[in-house]
Design a protein around this motif. Structure first.
Motif, PDB file in Angstrom:
ATOM      1  N   THR A 250       0.907  -1.116   0.307  1.00 19.39           N
ATOM      2  CA  THR A 250      -0.247  -0.299   0.077  1.00 19.39           C
ATOM      3  C   THR A 250       1.119   1.419   0.073  1.00 19.39           C
ATOM      4  OG1 THR A 250       0.538   0.032   2.918  1.00 19.39           O
ATOM      5  CG2 THR A 250      -1.992  -1.011   1.548  1.00 19.39           C
ATOM      6  N   GLY A 251       2.146   1.094   0.407  1.00 18.31           N
ATOM      7  CA  GLY A 251       2.723   2.289   0.537  1.00 18.31           C
ATOM      8  C   GLY A 251       2.709   3.013   1.570  1.00 18.31           C
ATOM      9  N   LEU A 252       1.926   3.042   2.797  1.00 17.56           N
ATOM     10  CA  LEU A 252       2.021   3.204   4.224  1.00 17.56           C
ATOM     11  C   LEU A 252       3.523   2.331   4.773  1.00 17.56           C
ATOM     12  CD1 LEU A 252      -1.728   2.319   4.376  1.00 17.56           C
ATOM     13  CD2 LEU A 252      -0.985   4.515   4.489  1.00 17.56           C
ATOM     14  N   LEU A 253       3.470   3.315   5.534  1.00 19.44           N
ATOM     15  CA  LEU A 253       4.864   3.449   6.134  1.00 19.44           C
ATOM     16  C   LEU A 253       4.622   3.309   7.760  1.00 19.44           C
ATOM     17  CD1 LEU A 253       7.621   6.102   4.436  1.00 19.44           C
ATOM     18  CD2 LEU A 253       7.523   3.337   3.756  1.00 19.44           C
ATOM     19  N   PRO A 254       5.605   1.981   8.379  1.00 20.66           N
ATOM     20  CA  PRO A 254       5.678   2.193  10.004  1.00 20.66           C
ATOM     21  C   PRO A 254       5.349   3.723  10.743  1.00 20.66           C
ATOM     22  CG  PRO A 254       7.292   1.014   8.738  1.00 20.66           C
ATOM     23  CD  PRO A 254       6.872   2.194   8.085  1.00 20.66           C
ATOM     24  N   ALA A 255       3.869   3.100  11.778  1.00 23.39           N
ATOM     25  CA  ALA A 255       4.573   4.536  12.679  1.00 23.39           C
ATOM     26  C   ALA A 255       5.206   4.995  13.180  1.00 23.39           C
ATOM     27  CB  ALA A 255       3.087   3.738  13.664  1.00 23.39           C
ATOM     28  N   THR A 256       6.068   3.714  13.758  1.00 21.82           N
ATOM     29  CA  THR A 256       7.473   3.512  14.073  1.00 21.82           C
ATOM     30  C   THR A 256       8.208   2.431  14.874  1.00 21.82           C
ATOM     31  OG1 THR A 256       7.915   4.558  17.021  1.00 21.82           O
ATOM     32  CG2 THR A 256       6.124   3.158  16.374  1.00 21.82           C
ATOM     33  N   ASP A 257       9.207   2.307  15.179  1.00 21.46           N
ATOM     34  CA  ASP A 257      10.609   1.318  14.084  1.00 21.46           C
ATOM     35  C   ASP A 257      10.050   0.066  14.718  1.00 21.46           C
ATOM     36  OD1 ASP A 257      11.557   2.574  12.422  1.00 21.46           O
ATOM     37  OD2 ASP A 257      13.528   2.664  14.022  1.00 21.46           O
ATOM     38  N   ALA A 258       9.162   0.310  16.197  1.00 21.31           N
ATOM     39  CA  ALA A 258       8.399  -1.003  17.052  1.00 21.31           C
ATOM     40  C   ALA A 258       7.110  -0.836  16.928  1.00 21.31           C
ATOM     41  CB  ALA A 258       9.108  -0.471  19.071  1.00 21.31           C
ATOM     42  N   LEU A 259       6.395  -0.389  16.605  1.00 22.30           N
ATOM     43  CA  LEU A 259       4.994  -0.150  16.508  1.00 22.30           C
ATOM     44  C   LEU A 259       4.683   0.413  18.104  1.00 22.30           C
ATOM     45  CD1 LEU A 259       3.996  -3.455  14.402  1.00 22.30           C
ATOM     46  CD2 LEU A 259       4.939  -1.033  12.899  1.00 22.30           C
ATOM     47  N   HIS A 370       8.552  -0.657   0.634  1.00 20.00           N
ATOM     48  CA  HIS A 370       8.875   0.302   1.485  1.00 20.00           C
ATOM     49  C   HIS A 370       9.096   0.277   3.011  1.00 20.00           C
ATOM     50  CE1 HIS A 370       5.775   2.651  -1.598  1.00 20.00           C
ATOM     51  NE2 HIS A 370       5.865   1.320  -1.560  1.00 20.00           N
ATOM     52  N   ALA A 371       9.093  -1.051   4.003  1.00 24.92           N
ATOM     53  CA  ALA A 371       9.819  -1.343   4.757  1.00 24.92           C
ATOM     54  C   ALA A 371       9.998  -2.379   4.977  1.00 24.92           C
ATOM     55  CB  ALA A 371       7.998  -0.902   5.553  1.00 24.92           C
ATOM     56  N   GLN A 372      10.834  -2.947   5.969  1.00 23.44           N
ATOM     57  CA  GLN A 372      11.848  -4.119   6.567  1.00 23.44           C
ATOM     58  C   GLN A 372      11.630  -4.671   7.346  1.00 23.44           C
ATOM     59  OE1 GLN A 372      15.492  -4.813   4.019  1.00 23.44           O
ATOM     60  NE2 GLN A 372      15.937  -5.119   5.893  1.00 23.44           N
ATOM     61  N   ALA A 399      16.260 -12.291  19.606  1.00 19.96           N
ATOM     62  CA  ALA A 399      16.286 -11.024  18.454  1.00 19.96           C
ATOM     63  C   ALA A 399      14.947 -10.462  18.759  1.00 19.96           C
ATOM     64  CB  ALA A 399      16.629 -11.592  17.212  1.00 19.96           C
ATOM     65  N   THR A 400      14.790  -9.221  18.744  1.00 23.54           N
ATOM     66  CA  THR A 400      13.731  -8.645  19.102  1.00 23.54           C
ATOM     67  C   THR A 400      13.225  -7.865  17.422  1.00 23.54           C
ATOM     68  OG1 THR A 400      13.685  -7.937  20.939  1.00 23.54           O
ATOM     69  CG2 THR A 400      12.352  -6.088  19.857  1.00 23.54           C
ATOM     70  N   PRO A 401      12.180  -8.230  16.876  1.00 21.03           N
ATOM     71  CA  PRO A 401      11.358  -7.700  15.586  1.00 21.03           C
ATOM     72  C   PRO A 401      11.619  -5.979  15.543  1.00 21.03           C
ATOM     73  CG  PRO A 401      10.030  -8.164  16.405  1.00 21.03           C
ATOM     74  CD  PRO A 401      10.968  -8.368  17.830  1.00 21.03           C
ATOM     75  N   LEU A 402      11.819  -5.247  14.492  1.00 25.48           N
ATOM     76  CA  LEU A 402      11.306  -3.946  14.010  1.00 25.48           C
ATOM     77  C   LEU A 402      10.688  -3.917  12.875  1.00 25.48           C
ATOM     78  CD1 LEU A 402      14.526  -1.691  15.727  1.00 25.48           C
ATOM     79  CD2 LEU A 402      11.869  -2.163  16.764  1.00 25.48           C
ATOM     80  N   LEU A 403      10.350  -3.004  12.443  1.00 19.53           N
ATOM     81  CA  LEU A 403       9.731  -2.813  11.197  1.00 19.53           C
ATOM     82  C   LEU A 403      10.472  -1.212  11.122  1.00 19.53           C
ATOM     83  CD1 LEU A 403       8.260  -3.964   8.476  1.00 19.53           C
ATOM     84  CD2 LEU A 403       6.506  -2.392   9.688  1.00 19.53           C
ATOM     85  N   VAL A 404      10.703  -0.750  10.110  1.00 17.06           N
ATOM     86  CA  VAL A 404      11.790   0.058   9.854  1.00 17.06           C
ATOM     87  C   VAL A 404      11.234   0.403   8.075  1.00 17.06           C
ATOM     88  CG1 VAL A 404      13.339  -0.053  11.521  1.00 17.06           C
ATOM     89  CG2 VAL A 404      13.911  -0.650   8.514  1.00 17.06           C
ATOM     90  N   ASP A 405      11.262   2.094   7.673  1.00 18.80           N
ATOM     91  CA  ASP A 405      11.588   2.322   6.472  1.00 18.80           C
ATOM     92  C   ASP A 405      11.871   1.814   5.733  1.00 18.80           C
ATOM     93  OD1 ASP A 405       9.203   3.381   7.723  1.00 18.80           O
ATOM     94  OD2 ASP A 405      10.216   5.848   6.918  1.00 18.80           O
TER      95      ASP A 405
END
Length: 455
Positions: A250-259, A370-372, A399-405
């Motif tokens: 969708t091209g929407l980006l994560p609100a913050t790395d940790a959500l 768009h995100a990884q 390991a902890t997941p993050l969602l980043v641009d």
């Protein structure tokens, strides 16, 4: 939308489907629904646990004569000539089956990417339920499908596809999507009389009376809830993976790395997932995010549902809708539209019909990275260790997941590319696991990731 009109060719042909990974909850629920649909023919089932699959089929009431265990291509061809389901343990035997679509639900990225590539390259549609694979190489597989004039899609019934559908529905109608998201997997159920919170099968004595009502200071209330329930997990690895798929589609980006993961009641979403200047928690708009559903025992559950928060353009219209029971924020500027469910494989036939009959995905035809989703080391790792993946949620231990641009990811490895890989170099606590530290020799997933399109 009148779906009978949309799929008016149902019944004129039979859709030949292969399901890879039939034993899990998703696979089982899809088999249940397909049995009620004469337009879908289960041509093949693939699972390394053949005996377990036979047991699953028996528990669903399949006749033993409807299935043939096949060990080679000749067996497969004989089974299909006899009108039987070909049950195989080796995914490569799928090439011997005439198919319209493969539903991939193994949960094993290194295997599922091979299955998807093989199918797409021979002109077979793919519905990818293994979201771990989609989060890493969905953009590549989508492009590969287009090149081969077939469809690659997320399957309805999984939260990513349902949320993509809701976002695109909102956009087609001209709504500005401020935020899109989902509830995490399990509800937090508060009994205000007993002062207890139930989470899964756990019960904890805790009072939320002082922060049950959201009030005007939303950030303080949410912090108090999180602190009061700090004994319970408030994030889950699959959420990052699923929202990675949605971001790419969708091209929407994560609100913050940790959500953000606010503990929120359903009726609060239009006040929480809005910009900070309007009292909410968002630093930017056009984002994906996730919340933990907080409710009383007599409240309905969000049930793993999805939502969008949209900007209200006309106060009178939205006040009218508010009086009809729709979720409009206290300031009248934002509204929340939601689907409070996802029904796993029971909904998936809609994606199969769309792909095969209409040639259209229920996901996106314009996937880009768009995100990884990345892995943050929670401890020091030494060269030679393996980043072991396990558990129901396919987490990486330590390991902890993050969602980043994507622009922020740098040379960090995608989370599920790092999973089960041996380290060639040390990784310090607090660092993102880099690609350069992984032994990627022979990784089909890495080869596919390198072919992802770029922004």
């Amino acid at each position: 939308m009148n779906y009978e009109h949309l799929f008016n060719t149902l019944g004129s042909r039979s859709i030949r489907m292969a399901l890879v990974g039939p034993k899990g909850g998703f696979g089982r629920s899809l088999l249940v629904q397909c049995r009620a649909l004469p337009s879908i023919e289960i041509a093949a089932l693939c699972d390394i646990d053949v005996d377990g699959t036979l047991a699953t089929l028996a528990s669903l009431g399949f006749d033993t004569g409807a299935v043939t265990v096949c060990n080679n291509a000749d067996d497969v061809e004989a089974a299909r000539r006899a009108g039987r389901i070909a049950l195989i343990g080796d995914y490569r035997l799928l090439d011997a089956v005439e198919l319209d679509i493969v539903v991939e639900a193994t949960g094993q990225p290194e295997t599922s990417v091979r299955i998807a590539e093989n199918a797409l390259q021979r002109g077979v549609h793919v519905a990818m339920a293994t979201k771990e694979t989609d989060s890493v190489v969905g953009p590549y597989l989508n492009r590969l499908a287009i090149e081969n004039k077939v469809v690659y899609t997320t399957p309805d019934g999984d939260q990513p596809s349902n949320l993509i559908g809701l976002v695109t529905w909102a956009r087609v109608l001209g709504f500005e999507v401020v935020a899109a998201g989902k509830s995490s997997e399990y509800d937090f159920i508060y009994d205000p009389a007993a002062h207890t919170v139930d989470y899964l099968e756990q019960r904890h004595a805790v009072s939320l009376d002082g922060c049950w009502t959201l009030g005007d200071d939303i950030a303080t209330t949410l912090a108090a809830r999180s602190q009061a329930l700090s004994m319970l997990p408030q994030s889950a690895t699959p959420d990052y993976c699923e929202l990675n798929v949605v971001a790419n589609s969708t091209g929407l980006l994560p609100a913050t790395d940790a959500l953000n993961y606010p503990l929120a009641r359903i009726n609060e979403l239009a006040d929480i997932f809005v910009p900070r200047e309007d009292g909410g928690i968002l630093d930017r708009t056009g984002v994906v995010d996730v919340f933990n559903c907080l409710r009383r025992p007599d409240d309905v559950s969000f049930g793993g549902g999805v939502f969008v928060v949209v900007r209200c353009k006309d106060e009178e219209t939205w006040q009218l809708l508010k009086h009809k029971g729709h979720l409009v924020g206290k300031n009248g500027r934002y509204a929340c539209i939601y689907l409070p469910y996802h029904l796993m494989g029971l909904e998936t036939p809609m994606s199969l019909f769309s792909a095969v009959l209409l040639g259209q995905p229920t996901g996106s035809t314009a996937q880009l990275p768009h995100a990884q989703m990345v892995a943050l080391a929670d401890r020091d790792f030494k060269a030679g260790e393996t980043l072991a993946m396990g558990g129901h949620h396919h987490t990486i231990e330590g390991a902890t997941p993050l969602l980043v641009d994507s622009a922020k990811a740098g040379r960090a490895a995608p989370f599920y590319l790092a999973a089960n890989k041996r380290l060639l170099a040390d990784v310090a606590k607090g660092d993102l696991v880099p690609l350069a530290a992984l032994d990627l020799d022979g990784s089909a997933l890495y080869g596919a990731w390198q072919r992802n399109p770029t922004l």
